[in-house]
Design an enzyme around this catalytic site. Structure first.
Site, PDB file in Angstrom:
ATOM      1  N   ARG A 105     -67.831 -10.503  65.358  1.00  0.00           N
ATOM      2  CA  ARG A 105     -67.191 -10.722  64.052  1.00  0.00           C
ATOM      3  C   ARG A 105     -68.193 -10.768  62.901  1.00  0.00           C
ATOM      4  O   ARG A 105     -68.194 -11.698  62.093  1.00  0.00           O
ATOM      5  CB  ARG A 105     -66.352 -12.002  64.075  1.00  0.00           C
ATOM      6  CG  ARG A 105     -65.153 -11.906  64.989  1.00  0.00           C
ATOM      7  CD  ARG A 105     -64.159 -13.022  64.755  1.00  0.00           C
ATOM      8  NE  ARG A 105     -63.073 -12.952  65.729  1.00  0.00           N
ATOM      9  CZ  ARG A 105     -62.029 -13.762  65.753  1.00  0.00           C
ATOM     10  NH1 ARG A 105     -61.928 -14.722  64.856  1.00  0.00           N
ATOM     11  NH2 ARG A 105     -61.088 -13.629  66.661  1.00  0.00           N
ATOM     12  N   SER A 106     -69.014  -9.750  62.822  1.00  0.00           N
ATOM     13  CA  SER A 106     -69.970  -9.745  61.707  1.00  0.00           C
ATOM     14  C   SER A 106     -70.164  -8.332  61.135  1.00  0.00           C
ATOM     15  O   SER A 106     -71.277  -7.819  61.159  1.00  0.00           O
ATOM     16  CB  SER A 106     -71.297 -10.340  62.172  1.00  0.00           C
ATOM     17  OG  SER A 106     -71.789  -9.709  63.338  1.00  0.00           O
TER      18      SER A 106
END
Length: 383
Positions: free
Chosen positions: A245-246
Site C-alpha cells: 500500500r505505498s
C-alpha cells in the site's frame, strides 16, 4: 560585533522560516494557502487545533512539539496478525474467533485535526512536530499548504489508532517536506469523496515502526487511495520500510509519480484495482521485492517507465513528452503494461516535470522530510 552576527543570523532564519519555500509543482500548482497573512505562533496544542480549524487566511508557524498524547481510551483489540511483541493489533468491537484483549491507547489519535481552507502550516528549524494527532482535509477544504513539519506517534501499536494525513472531499492542497512516522494506520488516506489538485512532494514516509502486521518492523499501511477521480502529483518523496500500500490505487485515482525513491521493502510497493491510474516515471526502486503486486499489474492502468529508455517515448501522446527512465536495483520489475494512453484523459491538469532517475537517486533520501532549514533554533548548522 561578535554578538551582532548571531542575532542577524537568527533574524534572517526566522524571516526565511515564515515564508513558504518554493511553489507547488504538478496538480496543486497555484495554491497560495494563507497567503500574506501575519504569521501566528500557537502557544500550545489546543491553540494549534483552534487556529487550523478556524475560518479565514492564516499562516501558522510551529517552532516546537505540540503534544496531543496523554489522554487515554480503552477498547477491544484483536490479535489479527499474531501475538508476538512486535505484532500490530486492530481496534474493533468484534474479534470473532480471534484472540482479543482490552487495549489502552491515546484517545487523540483516531480523531485528526480538521483543517479549514486558506491555511499555511510551516515548521521552523526541524522543530515543528505534531505528536499524537494527524491532519484532516474534508468537506470542501481548499487551498492549503503544509510544509516542513513532522507528524508522529499515532498509536503505532494499533490499526485504527490514527491516520497522519486524511483527505476526503478536498482540493488544491500541497503537502511538502513532511515526515510521517510511527503511525497506527495509514500515512496518507484519501476517502471516497473526490480530492482534486493535490501535490505530495519531498515527503518522508517512514515505515520503520515498533509494531506491524508482519511483526518485523516494516509498516504495511502506507497510502490508501480509494477516492473517485482524485488527482494527485507524487514527486520527490522517499518511501522507506513498507511492505505494501505505498500506494494502493483502489479508486479511480489519477496518480502521477515522478522522481520518488522506494527503498527496503520485502513485500510490494504498488497495489490497487482496475480503476486506478498510475503513471510512474523517473523513480528509483531499491531492494523492493515486488515493485507492483501481481494482481494490480494484471488489471490496473499502470505504467512503469523502463530503465533503459525503451518504450518511454509512448508517454509523448499522453503527457506531451517522453517519460523519464527509472532505476530498479535488486527489485522485481514486471514486464509489459507499457501503454500510458490512460494519462491522456488527465485533461487540463498541470503535469510536473520529471528528471531522469539517476539525477535524483542520492538526493531524495537525504532531502525528503522536514529538512528545509539550514540552521536549528540555536543558530547551529544542522547535520
Amino acid at each position: 560585533m561578535k554578538y551582532l552576527l548571531p542575532a542577524l543570523l537568527a533574524t534572517a532564519q526566522w524571516a526565511t522560516a515564515q515564508t513558504v519555500s518554493g511553489s507547488a509543482e504538478g496538480f496543486a500548482s497555484g495554491v497560495t494557502g494563507g497567503g500574506s497573512a501575519t504569521p501566528v505562533y500557537p502557544a500550545d496544542a489546543a491553540e494549534l487545533e483552534s487556529l487550523l480549524s478556524s475560518e479565514g487566511e492564516k499562516v501558522i508557524v510551529l517552532t516546537k512539539t505540540y503534544d496531543f498524547t496523554g489522554t487515554t481510551a480503552t477498547g477491544t483489540a484483536c490479535y489479527s496478525w499474531g501475538t508476538g511483541e512486535a505484532c500490530q493489533l486492530i481496534l474493533q468491537d468484534d474479534c470473532g474467533s480471534q484472540q482479543s484483549t482490552v487495549a489502552t491507547y491515546d484517545a487523540a489519535g483516531p480523531t485528526p485535526i480538521a483543517v479549514a481552507s486558506d491555511k499555511t502550516l510551516l515548521g521552523v528549524g526541524g522543530e515543528g512536530v505534531i505528536k499524537g494527532k494527524g491532519l484532516r482535509f474534508r468537506d470542501g477544504t481548499n487551498n492549503v499548504i503544509v510544509q516542513n513539519i513532522k507528524i508522529t506517534d499515532l498509536n503505532p501499536k494499533y490499526v485504527w489508532g490514527g491516520d497522519a494525513l486524511a483527505f476526503d472531499g478536498s482540493s488544491l492542497i500541497w503537502i511538502d517536506h513532511v515526515e510521517t512516522s510511527l503511525i497506527g494506520r495509514v500515512h496518507y488516506v484519501f476517502g471516497f469523496n473526490p480530492n482534486s489538485q493535490i501535490t505530495l512532494s519531498n515527503n518522508f514516509l517512514n515505515g520503520e515502526t515498533t509494531y506491524s502486521t508482519s511483526c518485523d518492523g516494516y509498516q504495511y499501511w502506507g497510502m490508501e487511495l480509494v477516492g473517485k477521480n482524485d488527482s494527485i502529483t507524487f514527486k520527490g518523496n522517499h518511501i522507506y520500510k513498507t511492505t505494501g500500500r505505498s500506494p494502493a490505487l483502489s479508486g479511480s485515482t489519477l496518480f502521477h509519480a515522478c522522481n520518488n525513491v522506494w527503498s527496503d521493502n520485502p513485500g510490494h510497493a504498488l497495489e490497487g484495482n482496475e480503476e486506478g491510474q498510475g503513471l510512474f516515471e523517473g523513480n528509483v526502486f531499491t531492494d523492493v521485492k515486488n515493485v507492483a503486486s501481481s494482481a494490480f499489474w494484471a488489471k490496473g492502468s499502470l505504467f512503469l517507465s523502463s530503465a533503459d529508455g525503451s518504450g518511454n517515448d509512448a508517454c509523448t501522446s499522453a503527457i506531451g513528452r517522453k517519460c523519464a527512465s527509472s532505476i530498479y536495483t535488486n527489485s522485481g520489475e514486471y514486464a509489459g503494461h507499457t501503454d500510458p494512453s490512460f494519462a491522456g484523459n488527465w485533461g487540463d491538469l498541470t503535469i510536473a516535470k520529471c528528471a531522469e532517475a539517476s539525477e535524483i537517486e542520492n538526493s531524495v533520501p537525504t532531502s525528503a522530510g522536514n529538512t528545509l532549514d539550514a540552521y536549528d533554533l540555536k543558530g547551529t548548522i544542522r547535520a
